[in-house]
Design an enzyme around this catalytic site. Structure first.
Site, short mmCIF file in Angstrom:
data_model
loop_
_atom_site.label_atom_id
_atom_site.label_comp_id
_atom_site.label_asym_id
_atom_site.label_seq_id
_atom_site.Cartn_x
_atom_site.Cartn_y
_atom_site.Cartn_z
CG HIS A 272 89.74 24.31 47.53
ND1 HIS A 272 88.41 24.17 47.86
CD2 HIS A 272 90.30 23.07 47.67
CE1 HIS A 272 88.18 22.90 48.21
NE2 HIS A 272 89.31 22.22 48.10
CG ASP A 323 85.82 19.52 49.02
OD1 ASP A 323 86.24 18.37 49.20
OD2 ASP A 323 86.53 20.52 49.21
C1 NGQ Z 1 91.07 16.03 50.26
N1 NGQ Z 1 90.00 18.01 51.01
O1 NGQ Z 1 91.87 15.62 49.41
O2 NGQ Z 1 90.11 15.35 50.63
C2 NGQ Z 1 91.28 17.40 50.83
C3 NGQ Z 1 92.01 17.32 52.13
C4 NGQ Z 1 94.42 17.54 51.52
C5 NGQ Z 1 89.87 19.33 50.94
N2 NGQ Z 1 90.92 20.01 50.67
C6 NGQ Z 1 93.33 16.68 52.05
N3 NGQ Z 1 88.73 19.92 51.13
O3 NGQ Z 1 94.17 18.55 50.84
O4 NGQ Z 1 95.58 17.19 51.76
ZN ZN Z 2 88.97 18.21 47.54
#
Ligand code: NGQ
Ligand code: ZN
Length: 456
Positions: A272, A323
């Site tokens: 990101h 993702d």
């Molecule tokens: C994840 N997903 O780890 O799946 C993350 C969300 C977080 C994205 N950032 C959870 N798209 O970052 O704490």
């Molecule tokens: Zn992720």
């Protein structure tokens, strides 16, 4: 040495397009040599259309494929956000055990192959049982991902995640995070258990989840697993709130903090990196780290826009990831990536360069270069020493008909909604044939059964 000779009517090679291309593949599925302007010799495999290298998908959370589209109902009262989506994701996890995750991952990897991805980086943090107890084998779920990759044929870079805390400064993990949590010792056991995955061709990297979930000592300990070619992936600066919390905790923004405290270099993928200043972009680009951009998920979650123009100007490298899998097509990731920049900067053809003026081609080439680096693949593209990961396009598809060379990629990426991917080879293995996978019916049926059972 036994080998396979493929002939393509045209192919996107490392330094441009060529016609009548012979690609010689060795027994290990690596490209041995490439020859242009050569007729098809007898006994060669004739590729049925223009050949391009397969795309690398550098960021996947496989289980999230099963909840794609489920987080779209507005909640009452509070504004929906990344954080409220995350709560919904934690709740969804309750339904998932190893069998479910295996079936979901198989369908996901099948979809990726059909769309033109030939490799995936699985950022795997769902380690434990529903109540947080570890499985007898700490890699229980990881093996399901390995199996799914093996059955479908996609090349896997497995990135076991270190996740220790619920927030900056070592805040305790929340109950919704109990399936993710490992201390450094448990992480060591996980990595040891997974070591033999290498025997089946899996690449292993490491993934400290984020600066929210891992502190400096955890990061330092995790880096002990790393050698010169091990990928290191981390989520960073995806949300404004994360930047604010990091500033409050350390006085530094997340990307600045990473660059300040750790040996960030070409092995790293900063996933990101949405909220970065001009200074952070300059330093990140100079470090050689790959910006791991996930345009459809970042749009879906309301993250913000990565300053891609500034990054490219600094010769920064990027790759793409699906993702949360609201889309499983590289076309959609690359199209969004370019379009967001066009909207933001009110101009056209942002990612193209003087050397590669076709925007679709420039998107594919850059995304592959960064993605392959992030997945620890070494050499990529249709050239000697690279894996024979080849996508054959259907030149008669209405989206591509009467297009040639760079125009093919422009029309593939920046127009249409059909899928002109005809055949896909991974390490020389023919996994998608005329748009179909040999195990497609079974994989789809198992996914449907799992989804119905979970809903019922
Ligand atoms: C994840 N997903 O780890 O799946 C993350 C969300 C977080 C994205 N950032 C959870 N798209 O970052 O704490
Ligand atoms: Zn992720």
């Amino acid at each position: 040495m036994p080998h396979t000779v493929c002939h393509a009517p045209s192919a996107m090679l490392i330094d441009g397009w060529a016609d009548d291309v012979l690609i010689i593949i060795d027994d290990d599925g690596m490209i041995e040599s490439v020859e242009t302007g050569a007729p098809a010799p007898p006994g060669s495999v004739r590729l049925a259309g223009p050949a391009i290298p397969g795309m690398a998908n550098l960021h996947s959370h496989a289980f999230q494929r099963a909840m794609a589209g489920l987080g779209e109902r507005a909640g009452a009262g509070t504004t929906d956000s990344f954080w409220s989506w995350r709560e919904a994701m934690y709740l969804f996890l309750e339904r998932l055990g190893p069998d479910e995750i295996g079936a979901i991952a198989a369908l996901l990897y099948l979809e990726m192959l059909k769309a033109g991805y030939t490799a995936v980086g699985e950022f795997h943090y769902l380690h434990h049982q529903q109540d947080g107890t570890p499985y007898d084998d700490p890699a229980e779920i990881a093996w399901r991902l390995v199996d799914a990759a093996q059955h479908t044929g996609i090349a896997l870079t497995l990135l076991p995640v270190l996740y220790s805390f619920g927030g900056f400064g070592g805040a305790p993990a929340e109950s919704g995070q109990r399936r993710f949590v490992n201390d450094s010792d448990a992480y060591l056991r996980l990595m040891q258990a997974l070591d033999r995955a290498r025997d089946s061709g899996v690449r292993l990297g490491i993934a400290p989840h984020s600066l929210r979930a891992v502190g400096l000592s955890g990061l330092t300990q995790a880096l002990a697993f790393v050698d010169d070619s091990t990928p290191v992936h981390i989520h960073v600066a995806e949300q404004r709130r994360e930047v604010e919390e990091c500033l409050a905790w350390s006085g530094l923004r997340p990307v600045d903090w990473l660059l300040e405290h750790l040996p960030v270099d070409r092995r790293w993928c900063l996933v990101h990196a949405t909220h970065v200043t001009a200074g952070e972009v300059a330093r990140m680009a100079a470090s050689g780290a790959v910006a791991g951009l996930c345009p459809t998920t970042e749009a879906n979650l309301g993250d913000g826009m990565f300053p891609l123009g500034a990054h490219l100007k600094r010769r920064g490298v990027f790759g793409i990831g699906s993702d949360s899998h609201v889309s499983t097509s590289p076309v959609e990731e690359l199209r969004w990536l370019e379009y967001v920049q066009r909207l933001r900067r009110r101009r056209r053809c942002v990612v193209s360069t003087r050397d590669v003026p076709h925007t679709g081609e420039a998107l594919w080439r850059s995304g592959l270069a960064g993605g392959a680096r992030a997945l620890g693949q070494g050499v990529a593209g249709l050239q000697p020493g690279a894996p024979a990961d080849v996508v054959v396009l259907d030149a008669d598809h209405p989206s591509l008909v009467a297009r040639r060379h760079g125009q093919l990629l422009d029309s593939f990426i920046l127009s249409g909604n059909g899928n002109p991917v005809r055949d896909v080879f991974v390490r020389g293995r023919h996994v998608i044939n005329r748009g179909q996978h040999a195990m497609e019916d079974r994989i789809t049926r198992e996914y449907v059964e799992v989804m119905r059972a979970m809903a019922g």
